[in-house]
Design a protein around this motif. Structure first.
Motif, PDB file in Angstrom:
ATOM      1  N   GLU A 123      30.864   7.301  14.068  1.00  0.00           N
ATOM      2  CA  GLU A 123      30.347   8.625  14.430  1.00  0.00           C
ATOM      3  C   GLU A 123      30.669   9.677  13.379  1.00  0.00           C
ATOM      4  O   GLU A 123      29.798  10.473  12.987  1.00  0.00           O
ATOM      5  N   THR A 124      31.906   9.707  12.895  1.00  0.00           N
ATOM      6  CA  THR A 124      32.301  10.713  11.903  1.00  0.00           C
ATOM      7  C   THR A 124      31.477  10.578  10.632  1.00  0.00           C
ATOM      8  O   THR A 124      31.004  11.573  10.070  1.00  0.00           O
ATOM      9  N   LEU A 125      31.282   9.348  10.184  1.00  0.00           N
ATOM     10  CA  LEU A 125      30.495   9.101   8.976  1.00  0.00           C
ATOM     11  C   LEU A 125      29.049   9.530   9.179  1.00  0.00           C
ATOM     12  O   LEU A 125      28.446  10.166   8.307  1.00  0.00           O
ATOM     13  N   VAL A 126      28.489   9.214  10.338  1.00  0.00           N
ATOM     14  CA  VAL A 126      27.088   9.530  10.619  1.00  0.00           C
ATOM     15  C   VAL A 126      26.873  11.039  10.703  1.00  0.00           C
ATOM     16  O   VAL A 126      25.852  11.561  10.243  1.00  0.00           O
ATOM     17  N   ARG A 127      27.835  11.757  11.273  1.00  0.00           N
ATOM     18  CA  ARG A 127      27.685  13.207  11.447  1.00  0.00           C
ATOM     19  C   ARG A 127      27.827  13.972  10.135  1.00  0.00           C
ATOM     20  O   ARG A 127      27.180  15.009   9.943  1.00  0.00           O
ATOM     21  N   LYS A 128      28.664  13.486   9.225  1.00  0.00           N
ATOM     22  CA  LYS A 128      29.012  14.275   8.043  1.00  0.00           C
ATOM     23  C   LYS A 128      28.279  13.878   6.774  1.00  0.00           C
ATOM     24  O   LYS A 128      28.206  14.676   5.833  1.00  0.00           O
ATOM     25  N   ILE A 129      27.780  12.645   6.712  1.00  0.00           N
ATOM     26  CA  ILE A 129      27.173  12.162   5.463  1.00  0.00           C
ATOM     27  C   ILE A 129      25.733  11.744   5.714  1.00  0.00           C
ATOM     28  O   ILE A 129      25.436  11.064   6.695  1.00  0.00           O
ATOM     29  N   GLN A 130      24.865  12.139   4.796  1.00  0.00           N
ATOM     30  CA  GLN A 130      23.468  11.718   4.891  1.00  0.00           C
ATOM     31  C   GLN A 130      23.277  10.440   4.084  1.00  0.00           C
ATOM     32  O   GLN A 130      23.420  10.440   2.858  1.00  0.00           O
ATOM     33  N   PHE A 131      22.969   9.370   4.753  1.00  0.00           N
ATOM     34  CA  PHE A 131      22.757   8.075   4.115  1.00  0.00           C
ATOM     35  C   PHE A 131      21.804   7.273   4.998  1.00  0.00           C
ATOM     36  O   PHE A 131      21.603   7.608   6.181  1.00  0.00           O
ATOM     37  N   PRO A 132      21.191   6.206   4.478  1.00  0.00           N
ATOM     38  CA  PRO A 132      20.272   5.406   5.299  1.00  0.00           C
ATOM     39  C   PRO A 132      21.004   4.742   6.463  1.00  0.00           C
ATOM     40  O   PRO A 132      21.856   3.877   6.257  1.00  0.00           O
ATOM     41  N   ARG A 133      20.700   5.169   7.687  1.00  0.00           N
ATOM     42  CA  ARG A 133      21.434   4.716   8.867  1.00  0.00           C
ATOM     43  C   ARG A 133      21.326   3.211   9.095  1.00  0.00           C
ATOM     44  O   ARG A 133      22.225   2.594   9.663  1.00  0.00           O
ATOM     45  N   LEU A 134      20.238   2.623   8.653  1.00  0.00           N
ATOM     46  CA  LEU A 134      20.025   1.194   8.887  1.00  0.00           C
ATOM     47  C   LEU A 134      21.053   0.336   8.154  1.00  0.00           C
ATOM     48  O   LEU A 134      21.265  -0.827   8.507  1.00  0.00           O
ATOM     49  N   ALA A 135      21.711   0.907   7.159  1.00  0.00           N
ATOM     50  CA  ALA A 135      22.734   0.158   6.421  1.00  0.00           C
ATOM     51  C   ALA A 135      23.876  -0.277   7.336  1.00  0.00           C
ATOM     52  O   ALA A 135      24.547  -1.274   7.051  1.00  0.00           O
TER      53      ALA A 135
END
Length: 297
Positions: A114-126
């Motif tokens: 969750e923390t990574l998803v909220r703070k960093i923009q990257f391809p979520r499918l990874a």
């Protein structure tokens, strides 16, 4: 100076979070690095290290073989089809372990980051793809043990071993499709985890892991209309096709091939269509939900 007209272009719009990136190379590098890090951390500080990945399926194999074969005398298949049953059982356990790790591991994969998803923009499918890659690393180690066990048991190298990449490709596509679907669904519906735990258990016992296809076919395929229908439903399970073809191509040619188990090679189109549909559905749903994942966490 006068202010620029509103109609003038103001630069490229900033894109929000997405399932994929514009660079396939960077996407796969990210997924691979996440999987490699998880692989190293999984056994960090363990005395046996990576050996635990091999010991686990061997322990499960030992328990199932003792209780179901030696004690309860489960039918191993008639004649030559029952030869090398131990290697067949171990191979099916290892393949199902990959399926279980890639799907069950993906359920909470996005939420746990969750923390990574909220703070960093990257391809979520990874994220779910990295879970599948991690399970694939483990599968590679376990398959070496399976083939060594098979060779010790008396299995001889066969030309049909060349089918292994196709068998694994079908298994990986199936696991990836379900992993993408479950990881996205769990963000919204937390009941997905216990539901999938039950479904996975059902799939384990309804696939040719312990009981060979030959036994199920003998008891159902030639019975009344209801039994024949149940056998048809049984063969629609893609894991039946994958496990049975692995047994036939890699361990013992006397066992039924997937085409023979389903009645014809044309019948394989049904489980292949199911695998394709699950992959497409999983990608579509994850891609649809990717921009909203951070909001829903």
């Amino acid at each position: 100076m006068s202010a620029p007209a509103l109609s003038e272009p103001m630069g490229q719009p900033i894109r929000g979070p997405r399932a994929l990136s514009d660079s396939w190379g960077r996407f796969w590098q990210l997924a691979y690095n996440i999987a490699r890090s998880e692989f190293k951390l999984k056994f960090f500080g363990s005395a046996l290290g990576y050996l635990w990945q091999v010991i686990r399926p061997l322990l499960l194999f030992g328990v199932l073989y003792v209780f179901f074969v030696l004690i309860f005398k489960v039918d191993k298949g008639k004649g030559a089809a029952g030869d090398f049953y131990g290697a067949q059982l171990l191979g099916s356990i290892v393949l199902f372990t990959f399926f279980s790790e890639s799907t069950a591991g993906a359920v909470r994969s996005v939420v746990d980051r969750e923390t990574l998803v909220r703070k960093i923009q990257f391809p979520r499918l990874a994220i779910p793809i990295s879970v599948v890659l991690l399970a694939l690393f483990n599968l590679a180690l376990n398959l070496v043990v399976v083939m060594l066990f098979a060779l010790i048991a008396g299995v001889r190298p066969m030309l049909s071993w060349l089918e292994l990449p196709l068998i694994l490709a079908m298994l990986v596509v199936l696991g990836t499709g379900i992993a993408m679907l479950l990881s996205a669904l769990f963000v919204r519906f937390r009941d997905i985890q216990p539901i999938w735990d039950v479904v996975a258990q059902i799939l384990f016992y309804s696939s040719p892991v312990i009981i060979p296809v030959e036994t199920v076919r003998e008891k159902l395929a030639y019975g009344d209309q209801l039994e024949r229908f149940l056998y048809h439903v049984y063969t629609l399970n893609p894991l039946v096709t994958i496990f049975q073809q692995f047994r036939h191509a890699m361990i013992n040619h006397a066992t039924l091939s997937a085409g023979q188990a389903l009645g014809s090679w044309a019948a394989l189109l049904a489980p292949l269509a199911i695998v394709t549909a699950l992959f497409v559905l999983g990608f579509w749903y994850f891609n649809h939900e990717a921009p909203h994942i951070a909001e829903d966490l």
